[in-house]
Design a protein around this motif. Structure first.
Motif, PDB file in Angstrom:
ATOM      1  N   TYR A  32       0.832  -1.211   0.000  1.00  0.00           N
ATOM      2  CA  TYR A  32       0.000   0.000   0.000  1.00  0.00           C
ATOM      3  C   TYR A  32       0.862   1.255   0.000  1.00  0.00           C
ATOM      4  CZ  TYR A  32      -2.956   3.752   1.643  1.00  0.00           C
ATOM      5  OH  TYR A  32      -3.597   4.948   1.749  1.00  0.00           O
ATOM      6  N   ALA A  33       1.914   1.231   0.802  1.00  0.00           N
ATOM      7  CA  ALA A  33       2.812   2.383   0.903  1.00  0.00           C
ATOM      8  C   ALA A  33       4.181   1.904   1.352  1.00  0.00           C
ATOM      9  CB  ALA A  33       2.276   3.411   1.886  1.00  0.00           C
ATOM     10  N   MET A  34       5.176   2.732   1.108  1.00  0.00           N
ATOM     11  CA  MET A  34       6.531   2.425   1.568  1.00  0.00           C
ATOM     12  C   MET A  34       7.127   3.661   2.217  1.00  0.00           C
ATOM     13  SD  MET A  34       8.081  -0.006  -1.442  1.00  0.00           S
ATOM     14  CE  MET A  34       9.535  -0.420  -0.471  1.00  0.00           C
ATOM     15  N   GLY A  35       8.092   3.427   3.070  1.00  0.00           N
ATOM     16  CA  GLY A  35       8.688   4.550   3.772  1.00  0.00           C
ATOM     17  C   GLY A  35      10.154   4.337   4.055  1.00  0.00           C
ATOM     18  N   ALA A  98       7.615  -1.347   4.302  1.00  0.00           N
ATOM     19  CA  ALA A  98       6.425  -1.414   3.461  1.00  0.00           C
ATOM     20  C   ALA A  98       5.198  -1.761   4.293  1.00  0.00           C
ATOM     21  CB  ALA A  98       6.605  -2.447   2.356  1.00  0.00           C
ATOM     22  N   GLU A  99       4.078  -1.146   3.931  1.00  0.00           N
ATOM     23  CA  GLU A  99       2.782  -1.435   4.556  1.00  0.00           C
ATOM     24  C   GLU A  99       1.918  -2.234   3.610  1.00  0.00           C
ATOM     25  OE1 GLU A  99       1.624   2.256   7.557  1.00  0.00           O
ATOM     26  OE2 GLU A  99       0.418   1.808   5.805  1.00  0.00           O
ATOM     27  N   SER A 103      -2.404   2.082   7.627  1.00  0.00           N
ATOM     28  CA  SER A 103      -2.367   1.962   9.081  1.00  0.00           C
ATOM     29  C   SER A 103      -2.966   3.168   9.777  1.00  0.00           C
ATOM     30  CB  SER A 103      -0.914   1.798   9.534  1.00  0.00           C
ATOM     31  OG  SER A 103      -0.182   2.974   9.236  1.00  0.00           O
ATOM     32  N   GLY A 104      -3.199   4.232   9.048  1.00  0.00           N
ATOM     33  CA  GLY A 104      -3.714   5.455   9.639  1.00  0.00           C
ATOM     34  C   GLY A 104      -2.675   6.544   9.765  1.00  0.00           C
ATOM     35  N   ASN A 105      -1.416   6.164   9.803  1.00  0.00           N
ATOM     36  CA  ASN A 105      -0.366   7.168   9.928  1.00  0.00           C
ATOM     37  C   ASN A 105       0.937   6.621   9.369  1.00  0.00           C
ATOM     38  OD1 ASN A 105       1.521   9.092  10.671  1.00  0.00           O
ATOM     39  ND2 ASN A 105       0.571   9.479  12.655  1.00  0.00           N
ATOM     40  N   ARG A 107       3.690   7.906   9.230  1.00  0.00           N
ATOM     41  CA  ARG A 107       4.876   8.385   9.936  1.00  0.00           C
ATOM     42  C   ARG A 107       5.254   7.507  11.125  1.00  0.00           C
ATOM     43  NH1 ARG A 107       5.698  13.934   8.595  1.00  0.00           N
ATOM     44  NH2 ARG A 107       4.075  14.660   7.165  1.00  0.00           N
ATOM     45  N   GLN A 108       4.422   6.530  11.430  1.00  0.00           N
ATOM     46  CA  GLN A 108       4.689   5.690  12.593  1.00  0.00           C
ATOM     47  C   GLN A 108       5.203   4.316  12.193  1.00  0.00           C
ATOM     48  OE1 GLN A 108       1.181   5.593  15.030  1.00  0.00           O
ATOM     49  NE2 GLN A 108       1.489   7.682  15.768  1.00  0.00           N
ATOM     50  N   LEU A 109       6.216   3.834  12.908  1.00  0.00           N
ATOM     51  CA  LEU A 109       6.841   2.548  12.615  1.00  0.00           C
ATOM     52  C   LEU A 109       5.855   1.389  12.733  1.00  0.00           C
ATOM     53  CD1 LEU A 109       9.186   4.452  13.882  1.00  0.00           C
ATOM     54  CD2 LEU A 109      10.388   2.294  14.201  1.00  0.00           C
ATOM     55  N   ILE A 110       4.946   1.499  13.679  1.00  0.00           N
ATOM     56  CA  ILE A 110       4.115   0.356  14.030  1.00  0.00           C
ATOM     57  C   ILE A 110       3.248  -0.113  12.880  1.00  0.00           C
ATOM     58  CG2 ILE A 110       2.176   1.716  14.913  1.00  0.00           C
ATOM     59  CD1 ILE A 110       1.965  -0.359  17.190  1.00  0.00           C
ATOM     60  N   GLY A 111       2.951   0.766  11.922  1.00  0.00           N
ATOM     61  CA  GLY A 111       2.063   0.389  10.824  1.00  0.00           C
ATOM     62  C   GLY A 111       2.730  -0.399   9.717  1.00  0.00           C
ATOM     63  N   TYR A 112       4.042  -0.484   9.743  1.00  0.00           N
ATOM     64  CA  TYR A 112       4.768  -1.134   8.660  1.00  0.00           C
ATOM     65  C   TYR A 112       4.944  -2.625   8.936  1.00  0.00           C
ATOM     66  CZ  TYR A 112       5.585   3.443   6.708  1.00  0.00           C
ATOM     67  OH  TYR A 112       5.389   4.688   6.143  1.00  0.00           O
TER      68      TYR A 112
END
Length: 125
Positions: A32-35, A98-99, A103-105, A107-112
């Motif tokens: 869905y997204a990567m960071g 990667a998500e 996750s809702g945010n 910027r937060q590690l927990i969603g990945y």
């Protein structure tokens, strides 16, 4: 599962540039997204930048806004981080992540859900 491999780190003088790459493999259609995150010695891992895989919306930490640019190449399943005007305080291990779903945010590690092994970036003064 998604596998992530970073590359492009190294040693650079202050004011210089580096481009990091993150190659994704496996079930990449589920991304869905990567960071990008980074962790300096003795500090917590922190958010750097993120990008939605579809649409390309980008997000940056205030500390890198205007200096770093995140992008992706969907055809090659690769994400990039172009880092300009590097400062000694940018020295850290840089991780891509990667998500699978929002996750809702970003910027937060927990969603990945998936993480690479990291690549060292060292900026000398």
């Amino acid at each position: 599962q998604v596998q992530l491999v970073e590359s492009g780190g190294g040693l650079v003088q202050a004011g210089g540039s580096l481009r990091l790459s993150c190659a994704a493999s496996g079930r990449t259609f589920s991304i869905y997204a990567m960071g990008w995150f980074r962790q300096a010695p003795g500090k917590e891992r922190e958010f750097v930048a993120a990008i939605r895989w579809s649409g390309g919306n980008t997000y940056y930490a205030d500390s890198v806004k205007g200096r770093f640019t995140i992008s992706r190449d969907n055809a090659r399943n690769t994400m990039f981080l172009l880092m300009n005007s590097l400062k000694p305080e940018d020295t850290a291990v840089y991780y891509c992540a990667a998500e699978k779903s929002y996750s809702g945010n970003l910027r937060q590690l927990i969603g990945y859900d998936y993480w690479g092994q990291g690549t060292q970036v060292t900026v000398s003064s």
